[in-house]
Motif scaffolding. Structure first.
Motif, PDB file in Angstrom:
ATOM      1  N   TYR A   1       0.478  13.950  -2.111  1.00 27.00           N
ATOM      2  CA  TYR A   1       0.372  12.490  -2.240  1.00 27.00           C
ATOM      3  C   TYR A   1      -0.621  11.866  -1.260  1.00 27.00           C
ATOM      4  CZ  TYR A   1       3.666  12.555   1.744  1.00 27.00           C
ATOM      5  OH  TYR A   1       4.284  12.789   2.949  1.00 27.00           O
ATOM      6  N   GLN A   2      -1.221  12.678  -0.406  1.00 32.13           N
ATOM      7  CA  GLN A   2      -2.002  12.077   0.674  1.00 32.13           C
ATOM      8  C   GLN A   2      -3.267  11.353   0.181  1.00 32.13           C
ATOM      9  OE1 GLN A   2      -2.935  15.265   3.406  1.00 32.13           O
ATOM     10  NE2 GLN A   2      -4.244  16.338   1.944  1.00 32.13           N
ATOM     11  N   ASP A   3      -3.820  11.747  -0.963  1.00 35.23           N
ATOM     12  CA  ASP A   3      -5.064  11.125  -1.427  1.00 35.23           C
ATOM     13  C   ASP A   3      -4.854  10.125  -2.564  1.00 35.23           C
ATOM     14  OD1 ASP A   3      -6.443  12.697   0.369  1.00 35.23           O
ATOM     15  OD2 ASP A   3      -6.574  14.378  -1.056  1.00 35.23           O
ATOM     16  N   THR A   4      -3.703   9.660  -2.745  1.00 35.30           N
ATOM     17  CA  THR A   4      -3.452   8.753  -3.878  1.00 35.30           C
ATOM     18  C   THR A   4      -2.569   7.582  -3.466  1.00 35.30           C
ATOM     19  OG1 THR A   4      -2.614   8.649  -6.119  1.00 35.30           O
ATOM     20  CG2 THR A   4      -1.480  10.155  -4.669  1.00 35.30           C
ATOM     21  N   GLU A   5      -2.715   6.482  -4.210  1.00 34.12           N
ATOM     22  CA  GLU A   5      -1.867   5.308  -3.930  1.00 34.12           C
ATOM     23  C   GLU A   5      -0.642   5.294  -4.829  1.00 34.12           C
ATOM     24  OE1 GLU A   5      -4.165   1.787  -4.375  1.00 34.12           O
ATOM     25  OE2 GLU A   5      -5.519   2.301  -2.732  1.00 34.12           O
TER      26      GLU A   5
END
Lengths: 735, 257
Positions: A95-99
């Protein structure tokens, strides 16, 4: 009680945490937040109240299935948990690269609506609950209405599509959908119910001692209730069953207060039959079709259903046989069709008052052609049942209602006049009658019932008064039920009552029957013991005696008279493992005897007398997607009348059997046993699922006998056996 | 709906009948093939003038057996119709075949008893379609040394002029030709011609002394001769469903060694 405590505690905790989660969510800036939407795998349905664990912090998804998390506080794995679903964990890299992120949870236990199977007595007190998921898993062909055939008090016959309740004729039972009369609930092929499973909310089944609300029945009541709730989203269900049928179902909300659903189903056995049979020699082509259209409105204290159900069964049959014409074939062309259309309105008038009105119209048509004979019967019936309910006090409730029915039937027939109840009546030999007529009748009924609670006792006296114009007769049926809640897990029940049924149009027809007939009356005496042993197990034992008077049958002098008696008595046992674990199912056993006494002759068994009926039904959930099912049916063989001798009829060029009246139904076929195995598997995709049901039916320990067959002159007899194990596969896509 | 399952059962029954099952068209035991009434219908007003009313039963008896008795039979199991006593005479030999003999057994009715009003049941129960007629049931029990056979049937006493009165079916077998030669287990097309002097539903039944008939109820079908040699019988009977008219024709075929 413990369960209730846990449940309440769970919701208190849930609401506290939900508040906390919501509060934190609203304060977050979207650019620094992570929005997680949690959905059900296989349907795409948004899941609320999913527990989301982030270290020691716990959040809950809102009504939209969403959780908004502060990115600055997120570190490490996020865990998701909800009862009935497999737990899931995602790592930081996911989930680190997404909103935004969508999370799909796999179901671990099916949930769903309840199919409610009622026993005798007060419907609220003695009901048994079977979830619709459970009913779909264990019922033949996943058809919830067929679950009735697996319950105590129901006699089985292999080819009969209708239900035999405690020895009664199938026509002695009543079939309803949302309070609308149905001519029948099962198709002729495979015993498939005429109602699509997706619209069913409840199936109420009573084997006797039923409410005063029901008239015109001396056997049982099978009442199907359709869904009451507006669906969250549009969905489509398409199903392919080999070798029987295909169907499609669609439902969609129109707005927050209304929805509609529509379905269509058709069998395709006819396509297979045409391929495999030599049509020059013999031909048998059965088909069935059904459809429904429903509009549902629900707001505040009012609900309205506008429902139309259509069903059609046909059979085309041609083969060389005794009744063949000069071309050497007997030909039959049979079509039975009905549609029911009506409004079912329920309204809570005030705190204490409720009312329900269900005006509907039933149009039935039967078109049969066989050789040069024909039967054409068609016409509408209009019925308006009204029910009112008032709570008189905390311990007293009154229900009462009115029922009016008007029947208009057109009849155009040219058929041999035969006795319906004769074992060896030969339709070729009856005198040919040609009748064109109309049949009109009005039926009026009023009824009342009071549930009165005194301590641990619930007393329910009831009364039904009725009048039928065609026979110009009144009747009054008193009924009484008592339920004693001995302890929280033990209940005793008893019921006594009178139940009546008017003669059929054929029976009172001046040409084919006897216009002087009166009501058939049935007196039910029932006692039962219900025990809930644990959260997994419950049992029920019932004893019953049913005495029918003025039963319509024929003798040598008079075709149809009220001079016969019928009695049925028995013991029923039901042990059930509830649907709270991987394994569920039940054992039902019925021991019974059903006899008839025609006029002054002695008591003889009826054709529906079946001493033992045992059903063992189980389903084991290996995972949330994969299950194994097993059904076993054992029963005493069906009754038949042995032949005394045979004569050759020189007019018809065939042999005809003769029998002694005292031998009626004196023998029975070998005991019957049948085993069905099947497995189901759900292939889950994000927003839809594919369900496969694969099984084999009609496996047996010994070769089952379905009937008795004779050689051409009845000098030799043998059992009619057949039906090898039949494999089937059903694939259902649900979007 | 009940019909569907009933007829499914019938069909299963039919399907389950294998080739080796007993075949009703084979006259391999004592059989009464049909009964003629002469005249076909009695008019009630003519009862006093009729001098003779005769029944004629066509009977097939295996070669190694012989008729020892023929007596009246009362079919009291039959509902809604009156039974009547018949005096049956000694059998009359008709023709010999390699494994059976054909006989005629004639019977007479006491016409005086038909004039007795007590004999007539409720008209509503026994009328034919749009005809005011009474139906009477007769019976015959034939006994041989090894077997017995009961045959029953109806005849009509009509109150008015009747469409079946003085009517008959003219039938003749057009193939095979009488006394033609065939081999063992040879397939033969069998055909008959039927002329009806009155509109009537008619059943056609083929019989043979040996062999198999594909569809014995069809006017045109196939006969497979048997394995035995000699003079074989091929017989066809026609049975009127409502007027009870019966007629028959037969030929012999020679099955070569």
């Amino acid at each position: 009680m413990l369960q209730k405590y846990i449940f309440v505690t769970y919701f208190i905790i849930l609401s506290i945490h939900s508040t906390r989660a919501d509060t934190s969510n609203t304060a977050l800036d979207k650019s620094t937040s992570l929005k997680i939407t949690i959905l059900e795998k296989g349907s795409g349905r948004k899941l609320k109240r999913v527990e989301v664990s982030l270290g020691e912090d716990i959040f809950y998804s809102d009504k939209q299935g969403e959780v908004l998390l502060d990115r600055n506080k997120i570190k490490g794995a996020i865990k998701f948990y909800r009862a009935g679903y497999n737990s899931l964990s995602i790592e930081e890299k996911d989930y680190q690269d997404t909103e935004k992120i969508n999370i799909f949870l796999y179901p671990s236990q099916p949930g769903g609506n309840l199919v409610t199977i009622f026993g005798e007595g007060s419907t609220e007190v003695s009901k048994k609950e079977i979830s619709i998921e459970e009913a779909i898993e264990v019922a033949p062909r996943g058809d919830p209405v067929q679950i009735i055939k697996l319950l105590p008090g129901v006699q089985s016959n292999t080819f009969g599509p209708r239900v035999i309740v405690r020895g009664s004729e199938p026509s002695d039972s009543k079939y309803l959908i949302d309070n609308f009369d149905l001519p029948f609930v099962y198709h002729g092929v495979g015993g498939i119910s005429v109602i699509p499973p997706k619209i069913i909310d409840e199936v109420d089944f009573s084997t006797g001692g039923f409410s005063s609300r029901y008239g015109e029945a001396t056997g049982g009541i099978i009442s199907i209730q359709t869904k009451k709730n507006i669906p969250d989203k549009a969905s489509i269900d398409a199903r392919i069953n080999l070798p029987l049928y295909s169907s499609v179902f669609y439902e969609a909300p129109l707005n927050k207060n209304s929805a509609f659903s529509v379905s269509y189903r058709r069998s395709y056995i006819d396509f297979f039959v045409r391929r495999f049979l030599d049509e020059q020699k013999f031909l048998v082509i059965p088909t069935f079709t059904d459809a429904h259209l429903q509009y549902l409105y629900k707001k505040d204290s009012t609900s309205l259903k506008a429902t139309t159900v259509y069903s059609r069964d046909t059979l085309e049959l041609a083969f060389p046989g005794d009744g063949a014409d000069e071309d050497g074939k007997i030909e039959f062309d049979i079509a039975t069709e009905f549609f029911v259309s009506g409004l079912d309105v329920e309204k809570k008038i005030s705190t204490d008052w409720k009312m329900r009105a269900s005006p509907h119209i039933i149009n039935t048509s039967v078109f049969n052609n066989f050789q040069n004979n024909y039967v054409k019967i068609w016409g509408p019936s209009f019925r308006t049942p009204f029910t009112f309910q008032k709570r008189l006090s905390r311990s007293e409730k009154i229900k009462f209602g009115l029922d009016f029915q008007y029947d208009y039937v057109k009849v155009d027939i040219k058929v041999p006049r035969i006795r319906r109840d004769s074992a060896f009546q030969d339709f070729e030999e009856g005198s040919l009658e040609k009748v064109q007529t109309t049949y009109e009748e009005q039926e009026y009924a009023v009824w009342s019932q009071i549930d009165h609670k005194i301590g641990s006792l619930i007393l329910t006296p009831g009364l039904r008064a009725y009048y039928f114009s065609k026979i110009d007769s009144f009747g009054i049926d008193p009924r009484f039920t008592v339920v004693w809640g001995f302890s929280k897990s033990t209940e005793f029940k008893a019921s006594v009552g009178k139940f009546s049924k008017s003669p059929s149009p054929q029976e009172i027809d001046p040409t084919f029957g006897n216009p002087n007939l009166n009501f058939e009356n049935s007196y039910h005496y029932i006692g039962g013991w219900y025990e809930k042993w644990s959260q997994f197990w419950q049992s029920e034992v019932q004893l019953y005696f049913k005495s029918n008077k003025n039963v319509i049958s024929s003798d040598k002098e008079v075709r149809y008279n009220n001079s016969s008696l019928l009695q049925s008595y028995g013991f029923e046992f039901f042990l059930r493992r509830l649907n709270v674990d991987r394994l569920f199912g039940w054992i039902s056993y019925t021991l019974s005897k059903t006899e008839i006494k025609r006029g002054n002759s002695s008591w003889v068994p009826t054709r529906f007398d079946q001493t033992h009926v045992l059903n063992f039904v189980s389903f084991y959930r290996i995972t949330g997607q994969w299950g194994l099912g097993f059904r076993l049916n054992y029963r005493t063989g069906e009754r038949y009348t042995p032949i005394d001798y045979a004569v050759y009829n020189a007019n018809l060029a065939k042999y005809q059997p003769r029998y002694k009246s005292e031998d009626e139904n004196s023998k029975h076929l070998p005991d019957y046993n049948q085993i069905d195995f099947y497995t189901t598997y759900d292939f889950l995709f994000d927003n839809w699922k594919l369900n496969c049901r694969l099984g084999v039916e009609f496996i047996s320990f010994t070769k089952p006998a379905y009937g008795i067959k004779y050689n051409y002159d009845y000098s030799k007899a043998d059992f009619l056996t057949g039906l090898p194990p039949i494999p089937y596969i059903e694939i259902r896509g649900e979007l | 709906m009940k019909f569907i399952f009933f007829f499914t059962l019938v069909l299963l029954n039919f399907i389950s009948c294998g080739e080796e099952e007993e075949r009703p068209e084979q006259l391999d035991r004592l059989r009464v093939i049909g009964v003629k009434t002469n005249p076909p219908v009695i008019i009630f007003d003519d009862l006093s003038s009729i001098t003779d009313f005769e029944l004629e039963a066509l009977v097939s008896v295996p070669k190694d057996d012989e008729i020892i008795d023929q007596i009246n039979f009362v079919d009291d199991s039959f509902l809604f119709t009156q039974t009547i006593d018949i005096v049956w005479n000694e059998p009359v030999f008709l023709e010999e075949f390699s494994n059976l003999n054909l006989y005629l057994i004639k019977g007479k009715i006491d016409l005086d008893s038909l004039q007795d009003n007590q004999q007539y049941p409720d008209l509503n129960n026994d009328k034919l379609e749009e005809i005011s007629s009474y139906i009477f049931r007769y019976g015959l029990e034939v006994k041989t040394q090894n077997d017995n056979e009961i045959v029953v049937g109806n005849f009509i006493v009509s109150l008015t002029e009747n469409e079946y009165q003085n009517q008959s079916f003219n039938i003749d077998i057009t193939n095979p030709i009488d006394e033609s030669d065939y081999n063992k287990e040879e397939e033969i097309e069998i055909k008959m011609n039927l002329e009806k002097s009155v509109e009537e539903e008619v059943k056609v039944i083929w019989f043979t002394s040996e062999g198999k008939i594909e569809n014995p109820r069809s006017k045109e079908t196939l006969l497979t001769t048997g394995t035995g040699e000699g003079k074989h019988l091929v017989l066809v009977g026609t049975y009127g469903k409502f007027g009870y008219l019966f007629n028959y024709d037969f030929v012999s075929i020679n099955v070569l060694p």
